[in-house]
Scaffold this active site. Structure first.
Site, PDB file in Angstrom:
ATOM      1  N   ALA A 118      38.466  33.797 -41.004  1.00 18.95           N
ATOM      2  CA  ALA A 118      37.728  33.018 -41.890  1.00 18.95           C
ATOM      3  C   ALA A 118      37.366  31.646 -41.392  1.00 18.95           C
ATOM      4  O   ALA A 118      36.830  30.786 -42.111  1.00 18.95           O
ATOM      5  CB  ALA A 118      38.477  32.860 -43.271  1.00 18.95           C
ATOM      6  N   ALA A 119      37.506  31.405 -40.062  1.00 17.09           N
ATOM      7  CA  ALA A 119      37.277  30.355 -39.503  1.00 17.09           C
ATOM      8  C   ALA A 119      35.869  30.061 -39.138  1.00 17.09           C
ATOM      9  O   ALA A 119      35.268  28.979 -39.543  1.00 17.09           O
ATOM     10  CB  ALA A 119      37.840  30.163 -37.979  1.00 17.09           C
ATOM     11  N   GLY A 120      35.043  31.244 -38.864  1.00 14.64           N
ATOM     12  CA  GLY A 120      33.504  31.160 -38.988  1.00 14.64           C
ATOM     13  C   GLY A 120      33.314  30.866 -40.433  1.00 14.64           C
ATOM     14  O   GLY A 120      31.930  30.356 -40.581  1.00 14.64           O
ATOM     15  N   ASP A 121      33.521  31.752 -41.287  1.00 12.66           N
ATOM     16  CA  ASP A 121      33.100  31.414 -42.578  1.00 12.66           C
ATOM     17  C   ASP A 121      33.424  30.185 -43.218  1.00 12.66           C
ATOM     18  O   ASP A 121      32.387  29.645 -44.020  1.00 12.66           O
ATOM     19  CB  ASP A 121      33.863  32.384 -43.715  1.00 12.66           C
ATOM     20  CG  ASP A 121      33.926  33.754 -43.223  1.00 12.66           C
ATOM     21  OD1 ASP A 121      32.533  34.160 -42.771  1.00 12.66           O
ATOM     22  OD2 ASP A 121      34.535  34.535 -43.442  1.00 12.66           O
TER      23      ASP A 121
END
Length: 302
Positions: free
Chosen positions: A251-254
């Site tokens: 979820a880093a990109g999210d």
């Protein structure tokens, strides 16, 4: 209050196992820990928007099972407008089976479930949400005709449209690009879209330039620990990543996408919004899980 950011996309329950390394084909490994967490790229991005200071609405589909109820409740707790989250009878909620190794790298298998029922007509039912939005965000974990319809509708309405092309397995349809204000792939996604192996700023610039030539308004390629590169018709700008010790990159990109969108609708200049998203993403990788890792605005304030 109308949502300033509307996310059209996926809701998944994440089933997360941690192990010392990722298994090889046919191999059974002993894991260290297991937990479940609310996830799905669409829902993650909506949660990031809401936690980072902007109003958000979600359009998506879940199954009529316990996971679907949990996912809806998780969004409602964050104050997200869930009128567009439809419960579909006779289908499971989407799940993502995630293995994370000791180096915080992951591999993911996604079963779409209800996400596969998010057809264009299902989004059109909530056109009022799109009309009221400032920013519309899409990803690729729902049927591609739905993404195509939403991008075109966002452009027709004159909204800022963000496409996070994840997961990307190959080039996008040519007609999509002219509907996108910000295309936001990571390194592997940029390679899938362009054929350019992206591993540093120079190769990211080459890939981003190709995506601009295809019609994207602007391109932001996220490069993990190497930061992010903004490529526009007027030039390019590199934004270094904050230095942290990563625990789990899920979820880093999210978180970055949600933070970037939240920054834009709160009046931040483009570069400031990118830095804001980066700070949020950097904090998220120091924590386990998808939505549990996404920080709140108060954690980013001086």
């Amino acid at each position: 209050m109308s949502a300033k950011v509307v996310v059209v996309g996926s809701l998944n329950m994440d089933l997360v196992a941690r192990a010392q390394r990722l298994p090889r084909p046919g191999e059974t490994l002993a894991g260290d820990t297991f937990f479940t967490a609310a996830g799905g790229k669409g829902a993650n991005q909506a949660v990031a928007v809401a936690r980072l200071g902007a109003s958000a609405a979600m359009i998506g589909c879940v199954g009529d099972d316990a996971y679907g109820l949990q996912l809806r409740n998780a969004l409602e707790v964050e104050g997200i407008d869930c009128q567009g989250v439809v419960t579909c009878a006779g289908v499971s909620t989407g799940v993502a089976m995630i293995t994370v190794d000791a180096a915080s790298q992951n591999c993911i298998v996604i079963v779409p479930g209800g996400n596969g029922l998010l057809v264009p007509d299902a989004v059109a039912r909530f056109d009022g949400l799109l009309q009221a939005a400032q920013v519309i965000i899409c990803q690729l974990e729902v049927p591609l005709p739905t993404v195509a319809w939403t991008l075109a509708r966002g452009r027709q309405l004159g909204k800022r449209v963000i496409l996070n092309p994840a997961p990307a397995t190959g080039p996008l349809p040519a007609e999509w690009f002219n509907h996108v204000d910000y295309l936001t792939p990571n390194e592997s996604e940029a390679e899938a879209l362009t054929g350019v192996a992206v591993h540093d700023q120079a190769s990211a610039l080459l890939a981003g330039t190709r995506l601009l030539a295809l019609g994207a308004g602007k391109v932001i390629i996220t490069l993990g620990a190497q930061g992010a590169l903004l490529i526009t018709p007027d030039g390019h700008q590199h934004y270094p990543a904050p230095v942290v010790k990563a625990l789990d990159t899920t979820a880093a990109g999210d978180t970055f996408i949600g933070g970037f969108a939240a920054g834009l609708v709160q009046g931040l200049e483009e570069g400031e919004a990118i830095r804001f998203g980066q700070r949020a993403a950097a904090l998220s990788v120091t924590r386990a899980g998808a939505q549990p890792s996404i920080p709140r605005l108060a954690e980013l304030l001086p």
